[in-house]
Design an enzyme around this catalytic site. Structure first.
Site, PDB file in Angstrom:
ATOM      1  N   LYS A  13     -45.427 -31.773   4.497  1.00 36.54           N
ATOM      2  CA  LYS A  13     -46.334 -30.650   4.271  1.00 36.54           C
ATOM      3  C   LYS A  13     -45.529 -29.471   3.749  1.00 36.54           C
ATOM      4  O   LYS A  13     -44.299 -29.404   3.853  1.00 36.54           O
ATOM      5  CB  LYS A  13     -47.083 -30.257   5.548  1.00 36.54           C
ATOM      6  CG  LYS A  13     -46.213 -29.811   6.736  1.00 36.54           C
ATOM      7  CD  LYS A  13     -45.805 -28.357   6.745  1.00 36.54           C
ATOM      8  CE  LYS A  13     -44.954 -28.018   7.968  1.00 36.54           C
ATOM      9  NZ  LYS A  13     -44.220 -26.753   7.836  1.00 36.54           N
ATOM     10  N   ASP A  37     -46.881 -28.181  14.688  1.00 40.47           N
ATOM     11  CA  ASP A  37     -47.316 -28.750  13.404  1.00 40.47           C
ATOM     12  C   ASP A  37     -48.007 -30.103  13.542  1.00 40.47           C
ATOM     13  O   ASP A  37     -48.655 -30.567  12.599  1.00 40.47           O
ATOM     14  CB  ASP A  37     -46.121 -28.916  12.455  1.00 40.47           C
ATOM     15  CG  ASP A  37     -45.592 -27.596  11.925  1.00 40.47           C
ATOM     16  OD1 ASP A  37     -46.324 -26.589  11.984  1.00 40.47           O
ATOM     17  OD2 ASP A  37     -44.440 -27.574  11.444  1.00 40.47           O
TER      18      ASP A  37
END
EC number: 2.7.1.148
Length: 275
Positions: free
Chosen positions: A9, A132
């Site tokens: 990401k 995350d």
């Protein structure tokens, strides 16, 4: 045997809005997955074993091992598996490789066992593993608030090309956050322009307002990151640090000068796209 692909990401932007009494920080961030992956091989085994291409990481400290252990605790189902993680995503680069690995394996296990855990329980496990990890349970494009675990997933994703420089240094998230002071906090009202532009899905408009207050600290702490960042600035790009670093990204394609500098400096140049 199953082969899973675990995406990286990028934090397109990151703003710090408050410091909590428990020492954590309230953030506002834009997450987006990338077309760039680690590979995970899973097969039946007499006992649980998690292996990685980074042998210095002890099994019990591996976030995937912790994820499987929590899944066992929540479901009561023992997991006799061998999990081999082939790392491609840089470690300590702010691209979320370990968090993605954990979420990818959690999703696999839950699907394997006929979705034994509802979505909210999977997210509960994910939050315990790291800020995350919840994002990676779905991926795509999302706004992250709180410590990153309060998520608003957007109905569409972006697909622009992007290149990333990993300056071959690991950034320590705790160290970067420890340098946060009140002078860099952002008033949430100042983010209204970001919220309105997100719904246009126009990365060029959004890019003009994107900041990373945490990344600015990483630039001060790590000369290696600053060197890559300054070089890209010099070439006329608009570089941004992802998360707490160490990766620096640019929307678009790298030029010949970038390719040459990466080869000379020994930087890892990753050419990918938002996905």
């Amino acid at each position: 045997m199953e082969i899973l692909y675990s995406p990286a990401k990028i934090n397109l932007g990151l703003w710090i809005v408050d410091k909590r009494p428990d020492g954590y920080h309230e953030i506002f961030t834009l997450y987006h997955t990338l077309d760039f992956y680690d590979r995970i091989i899973i097969q039946e085994h007499p006992f649980l074993e998690v292996k990685t291409s980074m042998p210095e990481i002890k099994q019990e400290e591996n976030i995937v091992y912790k994820a499987i252990s929590l899944f066992e605790s929540y479901t009561g189902i023992e997991q006799n598996l061998q999990v081999i993680i082939e790392k491609n995503i840089p470690v300590g680069g702010g691209l979320g490789g370990g968090s993605s690995n954990a979420a990818t394996v959690l999703n696999y296990l839950n699907k394997k066992h006929d979705n034994i855990l509802p979505e909210e329980k999977l997210f509960e496990i994910a939050v315990k593993l790291g800020a995350d990890v919840p994002f990676f349970l779905k991926g795509g494009f999302a706004i992250g608030e709180g410590i990153g675990e309060k998520l608003t997933f957007l109905p569409k994703t972006l697909n622009e090309e992007i290149f990333i420089i990993y300056p071959n240094i690991k950034s320590d998230t705790k160290t970067v956050y420890s340098k946060v002071d009140k002078s860099i906090l952002t008033n949430k009202g100042d983010l209204n322009i970001i919220l309105s532009l997100i719904n246009e899905y126009d990365i060029k408009k959004l890019e003009a307002y994107i900041e990373n207050k945490l990344g600015n600290i990483a630039l001060d702490l790590y000369p290696e990151i600053k060197e890559a960042y300054d070089f890209l600035n010099y070439l006329g790009f608009s570089p941004k640090v992802s998360g707490s670093g160490s990766c620096v990204y640019v929307i678009g394609r790298p030029t010949a000068e970038v390719e040459k500098a990466a080869a000379i400096k020994g930087w890892r140049l990753i050419k990918t796209k938002l996905k």
